[in-house]
Design an enzyme around this catalytic site. Structure first.
Site, PDB file in Angstrom:
ATOM      1  N   HIS A   1      13.244  -5.216   3.336  1.00 42.23           N
ATOM      2  CA  HIS A   1      13.512  -4.025   2.537  1.00 42.23           C
ATOM      3  C   HIS A   1      15.002  -3.893   2.246  1.00 42.23           C
ATOM      4  O   HIS A   1      15.821  -3.977   3.155  1.00 42.23           O
ATOM      5  CB  HIS A   1      13.001  -2.802   3.298  1.00 42.23           C
ATOM      6  CG  HIS A   1      12.872  -1.573   2.456  1.00 42.23           C
ATOM      7  ND1 HIS A   1      13.960  -0.911   1.965  1.00 42.23           N
ATOM      8  CD2 HIS A   1      11.781  -0.903   2.025  1.00 42.23           C
ATOM      9  CE1 HIS A   1      13.539   0.129   1.257  1.00 42.23           C
ATOM     10  NE2 HIS A   1      12.221   0.153   1.283  1.00 42.23           N
TER      11      HIS A   1
ATOM     12  N   ARG B   1      11.862  -4.900  -4.503  1.00 40.95           N
ATOM     13  CA  ARG B   1      12.506  -5.030  -3.201  1.00 40.95           C
ATOM     14  C   ARG B   1      12.985  -6.451  -2.916  1.00 40.95           C
ATOM     15  O   ARG B   1      14.103  -6.649  -2.432  1.00 40.95           O
ATOM     16  CB  ARG B   1      11.520  -4.599  -2.119  1.00 40.95           C
ATOM     17  CG  ARG B   1      11.251  -3.120  -2.135  1.00 40.95           C
ATOM     18  CD  ARG B   1      10.181  -2.734  -1.124  1.00 40.95           C
ATOM     19  NE  ARG B   1      10.009  -1.278  -1.124  1.00 40.95           N
ATOM     20  CZ  ARG B   1       9.138  -0.637  -0.356  1.00 40.95           C
ATOM     21  NH1 ARG B   1       8.359  -1.297   0.462  1.00 40.95           N
ATOM     22  NH2 ARG B   1       9.042   0.667  -0.414  1.00 40.95           N
TER      23      ARG B   1
ATOM     24  N   ARG C   1       4.630  -6.312  -1.281  1.00 39.91           N
ATOM     25  CA  ARG C   1       3.959  -5.016  -1.366  1.00 39.91           C
ATOM     26  C   ARG C   1       4.801  -4.037  -2.172  1.00 39.91           C
ATOM     27  O   ARG C   1       6.021  -3.990  -2.014  1.00 39.91           O
ATOM     28  CB  ARG C   1       3.721  -4.441   0.028  1.00 39.91           C
ATOM     29  CG  ARG C   1       3.017  -3.111   0.014  1.00 39.91           C
ATOM     30  CD  ARG C   1       2.743  -2.585   1.411  1.00 39.91           C
ATOM     31  NE  ARG C   1       3.952  -2.289   2.167  1.00 39.91           N
ATOM     32  CZ  ARG C   1       4.722  -1.217   1.970  1.00 39.91           C
ATOM     33  NH1 ARG C   1       4.421  -0.332   1.050  1.00 39.91           N
ATOM     34  NH2 ARG C   1       5.786  -1.027   2.710  1.00 39.91           N
TER      35      ARG C   1
END
Lengths: 256, 221, 636
Positions: free
Chosen positions: C267, C331, C435
């Site tokens: 992240h 990300r 994701r």
């Protein structure tokens, strides 16, 4: 970031089993101001392990102040001296060079010590199991926007629902009362329309289990609110009193 | 259990009883306070006031019994809560940080309560007993004379002054605490209630305490 | 070789789930109470599954290593939860959410699963609102939404910065109700250490009671794992201290195949590492990238304070390289580029951090405006770092955050071991190689509330409603296996602490199996991890005994599994000769330095079968994209 180390004396509670006698063990430690208190305990533990000595048992998980796992008393303050801060978010820059700290577990009859700084807070779960929910089964919910909730009501409910269940309120209370914790959940559902059908049953069931689990009663010192890492308001306790008294006098059940 | 005994034996119920009996006692104190203030209007005014009460003697007796019951309930229940709460929290922290998270008034309710109880016994065994059953001095204003007499004693007056300071501490917390226990906490009104409670406690404590000081300084005149 | 059948139902993508629900066999309501179900893990996926199965009438045994289900790390999710409600009238739909998720996952997820996820997303919001979850509202009383993670529609539901907490407490409430009603028995402070397989079916677990160290056996007709992700393999991650891979890894060693372990999400907006003694990394909501600008000095090794570096000497590298998306690139792209500039030596003070600067926003909407939007995040930053982000730009650096890989499951969420189901982050199924923001909560709850209650019943119709004997040889064998493993750990009696070895593993992984990977690096990683594993078993030191609360022993068991998983991650990354989502291989990039997917050869799920430590066999499930055309992600 400042990396000048500061020197602290930490007196940490050691207690091998629930029944054994505990004592404070002294540790001298040079700490980085950027470390959190729990990271200092990690450091001490690493040293103890390397020396083949038993490390200090303490609990923590998210280390972001939201899971409610960590909970230590630092110099008499649950979660340490900073307001609205969980132990994991307590950084050493808040202490002065040469300071002496006493670190011990939450103390309450309802929270028996398991080992060192770990206590058993399962009483909280029992209270929640008694009524901290809305009774309905998955699949039966109406469209989410079918229930209109004014923004202010939703915000007020969230203010109460933010409780992280850490137990600092009990630890701070001279009576070890769980009123702030219980009232936060009771309030969330007393405020929201979803909670209305079981409003009176809920508060009676939760208070009953709270009393059975050896928590003390509330004498309105408001130490709980002052020490709560989420700043849960004691107005919730008043609301729970209101709900409970109302439940007892308004409902038509003759027993219990 | 029946619903009412479940209520009264619950933690919130017990607090409710404390608040309810306490509130009644706070009302009584106002009446008592007004009566005492008659002393400042001179012997005649005070004795007339006491004599007037004599007319309602049967009613007064009923009220006295009720008051006694309320007192006993308040004290018994308070001691019971104190004992239970001690059991709930037997071990104290190495460092006492309670002054950082709460005020002394709220933390000392049990000790101020017990002190007031001791004071009450002294008070009843002297004034109340003499007024009701004692030998009244043969003067024009016997009640006023009794008061003047007792407060000549410096130790007795000091006990009164201390008793009233303790009462002030007790009431300062009691007033707003009762509202909280009844569930009356409101963003708008609670700060005001707390202020009123402090003013109430101050007026009563200072007013009551001023009487022994006044009579002591007056030296029986 | 294992034949991996995804059991995706026939029919048009939008009808598959409805058809499947109808064609599945049902358990007679009167028989449901005769089925014991084990649920391991009580976070969002586990708590919602246990509660819902309890509601249906099954006898559920739920296990958690925490003292209470409310501690699970789902609680720390800040941003929100996606749903295709289209309440904002901005042309959102189930299909769009499905499309975004497949594309965001870089075409490495299973279409049918993702469609179902998007389909039930709306039910989740209904469910949570009915539970009393206080989502953010508009003044008129309607639910509020925000746009999240660069999505072009506002489909994210949220409760301040505490969405995960509120959703978990909702599920916890439902679970508590079932405990109260006696349908669920809660076993807290128990850690699953083995899976019991009887006649090829998962029928029980072995747990260690963490308070007294006792080894306990529990039997059931089905076992559900909802034990979260494995990102703590990196030592430093945004996961909670106790998050681990042990339950799923022990199931893996009993035959369940592990899918796509190299798909890890790092992240971009986390706080930088402050020192060697740091225990974990803290995530700052990526909503900060909406108004913050990311930059580093142009000059290598520039140690000037940020206010002394003039505009002309700053490199707003994301805006420079991706003019269309700028600071809002996905990300993986944001993280990788932060790594590159720091590798070049242009990180703050030559270290590993970049600036997240709000001065432009201060000028545009004022400090008050920024405070309104991000006040709590700024406070959190100041609390942790001790510097005031209103005065000095924030410093951030990427941190391991979410595992897209996990145990392989079919459309019914069942692993290749019959009777073993895997939900939430612990499975591999819905996010492909990357994701999207606000999708983790959605998946956990979809699996628990709306998928497993149906698919489990279908499986149970093949099982007799009779108690499974917890004293059979299989249970005894598993119990002994656990006991031997515990005493083996305790008897090493070496010199190194568990944490010191875990840290070294973390360094290897973040360096070589992190944001950017190469063939040489991965081969080195495999070698060093395998050596480190040897070192662990020869030289680890665990103080204390097995029959007591022993946190060092708990960590040692978890690290022993990480030492195997870490190697498999490297192996998987080495096998995947392409770049996709969170997996970036330096050899496979476009001329502009972007990820180069190789759909012809790698459009498959890599599912690894355990042979022995350090040895796996690769199984493939081919991914077919019938509904959405394969395309290259572009954020230029």
């Amino acid at each position: 970031m400042d990396n000048n180390h500061i020197h602290l004396t930490l007196n940490i509670w050691r207690q091998e089993t629930p029944s054994s006698k505990g004592f404070f063990e002294e540790f001298k430690q040079d700490v980085s101001p950027d470390s959190s208190l729990l990271e200092i305990l990690d450091e001490i533990n690493n040293r103890l392990e390397a020396e083949g000595k038993r490390p200090i048992a303490f609990e923590s998980d998210c280390r972001e102040g939201i899971c409610g796992t960590c909970g230590l008393v630092v110099n008499g303050n649950p979660h340490g001296p900073l307001p609205k801060t969980a132990t994991c978010q307590l950084h050493m820059r808040n202490f002065n060079d040469g300071e002496t700290l006493f670190i011990e577990p939450f103390r309450a009859t309802a929270f028996p010590i398991i080992k060192d700084l770990i206590v058993d807070r399962s009483g909280f779960d029992k209270i929640q199991q008694a009524g901290g929910f809305v009774s309905f089964n998955a699949g039966s919910a109406p469209d989410a926007n079918a229930i209109l909730i004014p923004k202010k009501i939703a915000d007020l409910a969230l203010d109460a629902a933010e409780c992280i269940g850490c137990g600092a309120c009990v630890a701070a209370c001279k009576n070890s009362s769980a009123m702030l914790f219980v009232s936060a959940k009771v309030s969330q559902f007393a405020i929201l329309p979803q909670g209305q059908p079981e409003r009176y049953e809920r508060v009676q069931a939760m208070v009953k289990v709270m009393d059975e689990n050896l928590f003390g009663s509330c004498t309105n010192t408001y130490a709980c609110e002052a020490e709560c890492p989420k700043g849960i308001s004691v107005s919730n306790i008043a609301r729970m009193n209101r709900e409970y008294i109302g439940a007892k006098f308004k409902t038509e059940e003759l027993v219990d | 259990m029946g619903w009412f005994s479940t209520f009264t034996s619950s933690s919130i119920g017990k607090k409710f009883i404390m608040a309810l009996t306490g509130s009644l006692l706070m009302l009584f104190l106002i009446i008592h306070f007004i009566g005492n203030m008659m002393l400042y209007f001179g012997p005649k005014a005070f004795d007339t006031y006491v004599d007037t009460l004599e007319i309602f003697k049967p009613l007064i007796r009923v009220i006295e019994v009720l008051l006694a019951l309320i007192f006993i309930f308040h004290i018994y229940n308070g001691l019971k809560l104190w004992y239970e709460n001690k059991k709930a929290n037997p071990q104290k922290y190495a460092v006492n940080a309670s002054r950082e998270n709460s005020d002394i008034y709220s933390r000392s309710m049990a000790i101020t309560g017990v002190t007031i109880f001791v004071f009450l016994i002294i008070h009843l065994s002297t004034f109340w007993a003499t007024f009701n059953f004692g030998l009244h001095p043969n003067t024009e204003y016997p009640y006023y004379t009794i008061v003047t007499h007792w407060f000549q004693n410096p130790i007795y007056s000091l006990i009164y002054v201390i008793g009233m300071i303790v009462l002030g501490y007790h009431l300062n917390h009691a007033f707003q605490s009762a509202f909280q226990t009844f569930g009356w906490n409101h963003k708008k009104y609670t700060p005001l209630i707390k202020k009123i409670g402090t003013v109430y406690a101050l007026i009563l404590a200072l007013g009551f305490a001023s009487i022994p000081i006044y009579f002591f300084l007056m030296g029986g005149k | 070789m294992i034949k991996l059948d995804s059991h995706v139902p026939e029919g048009n993508i939008s009808e598959k789930w409805a058809n499947h629900k109808f064609s599945m066999k049902l358990v007679n309501p009167a028989n449901k109470r005769k089925y014991d179900i084990i649920v391991v893990g009580t976070g969002l996926a586990g708590a919602s599954a246990a509660a819902t199965l309890g509601e249906l009438g099954y006898k559920v045994k739920a296990f958690s290593y925490h003292d209470s289900p409310r501690r699970a790390h789902s609680i720390a999710a800040q941003g929100g939860i996606n749903a295709a409600k289209n309440y904002q009238n901005d042309a959102d739909s189930v299909f769009r959410l499905f499309y975004d998720t497949v594309k965001g996952g870089d075409f490495r997820s299973r279409e049918a699963n993702v469609y179902r996820l998007a389909d039930v997303s709306n039910n989740i919001i209904d469910q949570c609102v009915a539970q009393g979850v206080p989502f953010a509202r508009e003044y008129g009383g309607m639910l509020a939404n925000r746009s999240f993670g660069g999505a072009q529609v506002s489909r994210t539901f949220y409760a301040r910065g505490e969405t995960g907490q509120q959703l978990l407490l909702g599920a916890y409430g439902s679970l508590n109700r079932q405990i109260h009603l006696g349908n669920v028995t809660m076993f807290s402070r128990r850690e699953m250490l083995d899976l019991v397989v009887v006649n090829g079916k998962a029928q029980g677990i072995i747990v260690r009671n963490l308070v007294n160290g006792e080894i306990e056996s529990y039997s059931a007709q089905a076992v559900i794992l909802a034990t979260g992700g494995y990102m703590n393999v990196y030592f430093l991650s945004t996961n909670a201290m106790n998050s681990n891979a042990t339950a799923s890894w022990r199931a893996h060693k009993r035959g369940a195949v592990y899918a796509n372990p190299c798909y890890t999400q790092i992240h971009p907006t986390c706080l930088p590492v402050h020192g060697e003694n740091q225990s974990k990394l803290v995530l700052m909501s990526e909503s900060l990238r909406n108004d913050g600008r990311i930059w580093v000095p142009k000059k290598i090794g520039d140690t000037r304070s940020p206010k002394d570096i003039p505009e002309s000497e700053r490199d707003y590298y994301l805006e420079r390289k991706y003019p269309a998306f700028g600071n809002l690139v996905p990300r993986d792209v944001a993280s990788r580029n932060a790594k590159y500039v720091c590798d070049e030596g242009r990180g703050i003070g030559g270290g590993r951090a970049v600036y997240l600067d709000f001065s432009e926003a201060f000028n545009r909407i004022g400090k008050e405006g920024v405070k309104d939007k991000y006040g709590n995040l700024f406070d959190m930053y100041q609390n942790i770092t001790g510097t005031n982000p209103y005065e000095v730009p924030m410093q951030i650096y990427p941190a391991p955050h979410y595992a897209m890989g996990g145990l392989w499951v079919d459309y019914n969420l069942m692993s290749n071991v019959p009777g073993l189901f895997v939900l939430g982050e612990a499975n591999f199924s819905d996010h492909g190689a990357n994701r999207l923001g606000a999708s983790a909560l959605m998946q956990g709850l979809a699996d628990g509330y709306f998928v497993i209650p149906y698919t489990l019943g279908n499986y149970l119709t093949t099982e007799k409603p009779a108690k499974v004997d917890p004293k059979s040889n299989e249970f005894k064998e598993a119990e002994n296996n656990v006991k031997e493993n515990v005493s083996k750990l305790l008897n090493v009696n070496g010199k190194q602490t568990v944490d010191s070895i875990h840290k070294r593993l973390g360094h290897i992984l973040i360096d070589k199996v992190g944001m950017s990977r190469s063939e040489t690096g991965l081969k080195e990683a495999i070698k060093s991890i395998s050596e480190l594993r040897q070192e662990f078993w020869n030289d680890v030191k665990i103080v204390g005994k097995g029959n007591e609360l022993n946190q060092t022993l708990e960590r040692a068991g978890r690290v022993s599994d990480f030492l195997e998983l870490g190697e498999l991650m490297a192996l998987d990354a080495l096998n995947r000769n392409e770049s996709c989502g969170g997996h970036f291989r330096e050899e496979y990039q476009t001329v502009e330095g972007e990820a180069l997917r190789r759909d012809d050869e790698y459009s498959y799920v890599a599912a690894w079968e355990f042979k022995k430590p350090g040895m796996w066999e690769l199984n493939k499930e081919n991914l077919e994209f019938e509904t959405i055309k394969l395309a290259t992600r572009s954020y230029k």
